[in-house]
Design a protein around this motif. Sequence first.
Motif, PDB file in Angstrom:
ATOM      1  N   TYR A  58       0.835  -1.204   0.000  1.00  0.00           N
ATOM      2  CA  TYR A  58       0.000   0.000   0.000  1.00  0.00           C
ATOM      3  C   TYR A  58       0.869   1.252   0.000  1.00  0.00           C
ATOM      4  O   TYR A  58       0.627   2.191  -0.749  1.00  0.00           O
ATOM      5  CB  TYR A  58      -0.933  -0.006   1.209  1.00  0.00           C
ATOM      6  CG  TYR A  58      -1.980   1.071   1.184  1.00  0.00           C
ATOM      7  CD1 TYR A  58      -3.158   0.884   0.503  1.00  0.00           C
ATOM      8  CD2 TYR A  58      -1.786   2.281   1.849  1.00  0.00           C
ATOM      9  CE1 TYR A  58      -4.130   1.864   0.465  1.00  0.00           C
ATOM     10  CE2 TYR A  58      -2.755   3.270   1.810  1.00  0.00           C
ATOM     11  CZ  TYR A  58      -3.919   3.045   1.117  1.00  0.00           C
ATOM     12  OH  TYR A  58      -4.870   4.031   1.074  1.00  0.00           O
ATOM     13  N   LEU A  59       1.898   1.267   0.853  1.00  0.00           N
ATOM     14  CA  LEU A  59       2.807   2.420   0.891  1.00  0.00           C
ATOM     15  C   LEU A  59       3.588   2.561  -0.406  1.00  0.00           C
ATOM     16  O   LEU A  59       3.900   3.673  -0.830  1.00  0.00           O
ATOM     17  CB  LEU A  59       3.746   2.315   2.085  1.00  0.00           C
ATOM     18  CG  LEU A  59       3.112   2.585   3.442  1.00  0.00           C
ATOM     19  CD1 LEU A  59       4.105   2.306   4.553  1.00  0.00           C
ATOM     20  CD2 LEU A  59       2.605   4.007   3.528  1.00  0.00           C
ATOM     21  N   ASP A  89       3.547   8.458  -1.895  1.00  0.00           N
ATOM     22  CA  ASP A  89       3.758   9.876  -2.163  1.00  0.00           C
ATOM     23  C   ASP A  89       2.466  10.683  -2.133  1.00  0.00           C
ATOM     24  O   ASP A  89       2.503  11.905  -2.026  1.00  0.00           O
ATOM     25  CB  ASP A  89       4.456  10.061  -3.508  1.00  0.00           C
ATOM     26  CG  ASP A  89       3.665   9.477  -4.665  1.00  0.00           C
ATOM     27  OD1 ASP A  89       2.839   8.576  -4.423  1.00  0.00           O
ATOM     28  OD2 ASP A  89       3.885   9.916  -5.807  1.00  0.00           O
ATOM     29  N   ARG A  90       1.317  10.013  -2.172  1.00  0.00           N
ATOM     30  CA  ARG A  90       0.037  10.724  -2.180  1.00  0.00           C
ATOM     31  C   ARG A  90      -0.620  10.792  -0.810  1.00  0.00           C
ATOM     32  O   ARG A  90      -1.587  11.534  -0.629  1.00  0.00           O
ATOM     33  CB  ARG A  90      -0.930  10.033  -3.152  1.00  0.00           C
ATOM     34  CG  ARG A  90      -0.488  10.151  -4.597  1.00  0.00           C
ATOM     35  CD  ARG A  90      -1.393   9.395  -5.521  1.00  0.00           C
ATOM     36  NE  ARG A  90      -2.780   9.733  -5.326  1.00  0.00           N
ATOM     37  CZ  ARG A  90      -3.777   8.923  -5.635  1.00  0.00           C
ATOM     38  NH1 ARG A  90      -3.550   7.740  -6.126  1.00  0.00           N
ATOM     39  NH2 ARG A  90      -5.024   9.299  -5.437  1.00  0.00           N
ATOM     40  N   LEU A  91      -0.139  10.019   0.170  1.00  0.00           N
ATOM     41  CA  LEU A  91      -0.735  10.042   1.502  1.00  0.00           C
ATOM     42  C   LEU A  91      -0.542  11.403   2.146  1.00  0.00           C
ATOM     43  O   LEU A  91       0.537  11.990   2.083  1.00  0.00           O
ATOM     44  CB  LEU A  91      -0.106   8.968   2.393  1.00  0.00           C
ATOM     45  CG  LEU A  91      -0.531   7.538   2.116  1.00  0.00           C
ATOM     46  CD1 LEU A  91       0.312   6.589   2.936  1.00  0.00           C
ATOM     47  CD2 LEU A  91      -1.983   7.341   2.423  1.00  0.00           C
ATOM     48  N   THR A  92      -1.591  11.909   2.766  1.00  0.00           N
ATOM     49  CA  THR A  92      -1.518  13.218   3.399  1.00  0.00           C
ATOM     50  C   THR A  92      -2.382  13.238   4.646  1.00  0.00           C
ATOM     51  O   THR A  92      -3.263  12.398   4.826  1.00  0.00           O
ATOM     52  CB  THR A  92      -1.962  14.330   2.429  1.00  0.00           C
ATOM     53  OG1 THR A  92      -1.732  15.588   3.034  1.00  0.00           O
ATOM     54  CG2 THR A  92      -3.416  14.208   2.060  1.00  0.00           C
ATOM     55  N   GLY A 135      -5.945  11.029   4.227  1.00  0.00           N
ATOM     56  CA  GLY A 135      -6.448  10.742   2.895  1.00  0.00           C
ATOM     57  C   GLY A 135      -5.371  10.711   1.838  1.00  0.00           C
ATOM     58  O   GLY A 135      -4.176  10.754   2.129  1.00  0.00           O
ATOM     59  N   LEU A 136      -5.819  10.656   0.601  1.00  0.00           N
ATOM     60  CA  LEU A 136      -4.941  10.619  -0.555  1.00  0.00           C
ATOM     61  C   LEU A 136      -5.142  11.878  -1.388  1.00  0.00           C
ATOM     62  O   LEU A 136      -6.272  12.266  -1.670  1.00  0.00           O
ATOM     63  CB  LEU A 136      -5.256   9.412  -1.437  1.00  0.00           C
ATOM     64  CG  LEU A 136      -4.969   8.036  -0.875  1.00  0.00           C
ATOM     65  CD1 LEU A 136      -5.508   6.979  -1.832  1.00  0.00           C
ATOM     66  CD2 LEU A 136      -3.499   7.852  -0.671  1.00  0.00           C
ATOM     67  N   LYS A 137      -4.050  12.502  -1.776  1.00  0.00           N
ATOM     68  CA  LYS A 137      -4.122  13.623  -2.702  1.00  0.00           C
ATOM     69  C   LYS A 137      -4.458  13.080  -4.083  1.00  0.00           C
ATOM     70  O   LYS A 137      -4.179  11.918  -4.385  1.00  0.00           O
ATOM     71  CB  LYS A 137      -2.776  14.342  -2.794  1.00  0.00           C
ATOM     72  CG  LYS A 137      -2.347  15.059  -1.568  1.00  0.00           C
ATOM     73  CD  LYS A 137      -1.013  15.704  -1.843  1.00  0.00           C
ATOM     74  CE  LYS A 137      -0.363  16.190  -0.575  1.00  0.00           C
ATOM     75  NZ  LYS A 137       0.995  16.665  -0.830  1.00  0.00           N
TER      76      LYS A 137
END
Length: 135
Positions: free
Chosen positions: A15-16, A21-24, A90-92
């Motif tokens: 998942y990572l 890079d999109r996890l925020t 969330g995800l960007k």
Amino acid sequence: MSFKEKIAQYYTKSYLKKYGDRLTQVQGTVISVKIKKKTILWIFNKLTVTLLVRPERSRNIVRCSYLRKKWFKKPEFIPVNQGNLVLIQGLKGKRGKENREYVELINIRNMTTKKDLVPIEGKVPKVQRKVQRFK
């Protein structure tokens, strides 16, 4: 390491690797909440939530969206009101796509009422607000 731990570790690593890079994470006050519920033929239920959040010590505004579809049961969402302090995970959006300015909600924690959309283990972190003194 047990079999369950190995599988859990494998899922977290993959998942990572896919979304790292999109996890925020955004923490701030809610400016606006818009909840839309739609039922199609009493079978298919859609829930769309749009949040506007102003992060602490910032002037910009973050748009967050949550979309859930379920058969037969109605999807649930925690009560969030204007002015509540929230912590959003969330995800960007992807670069170059039309939803790049939105944050797709994975989990939301309402720090005012101490409720989570998806319960997590451990203690609830305390929120510390700094108070500025004017001389």
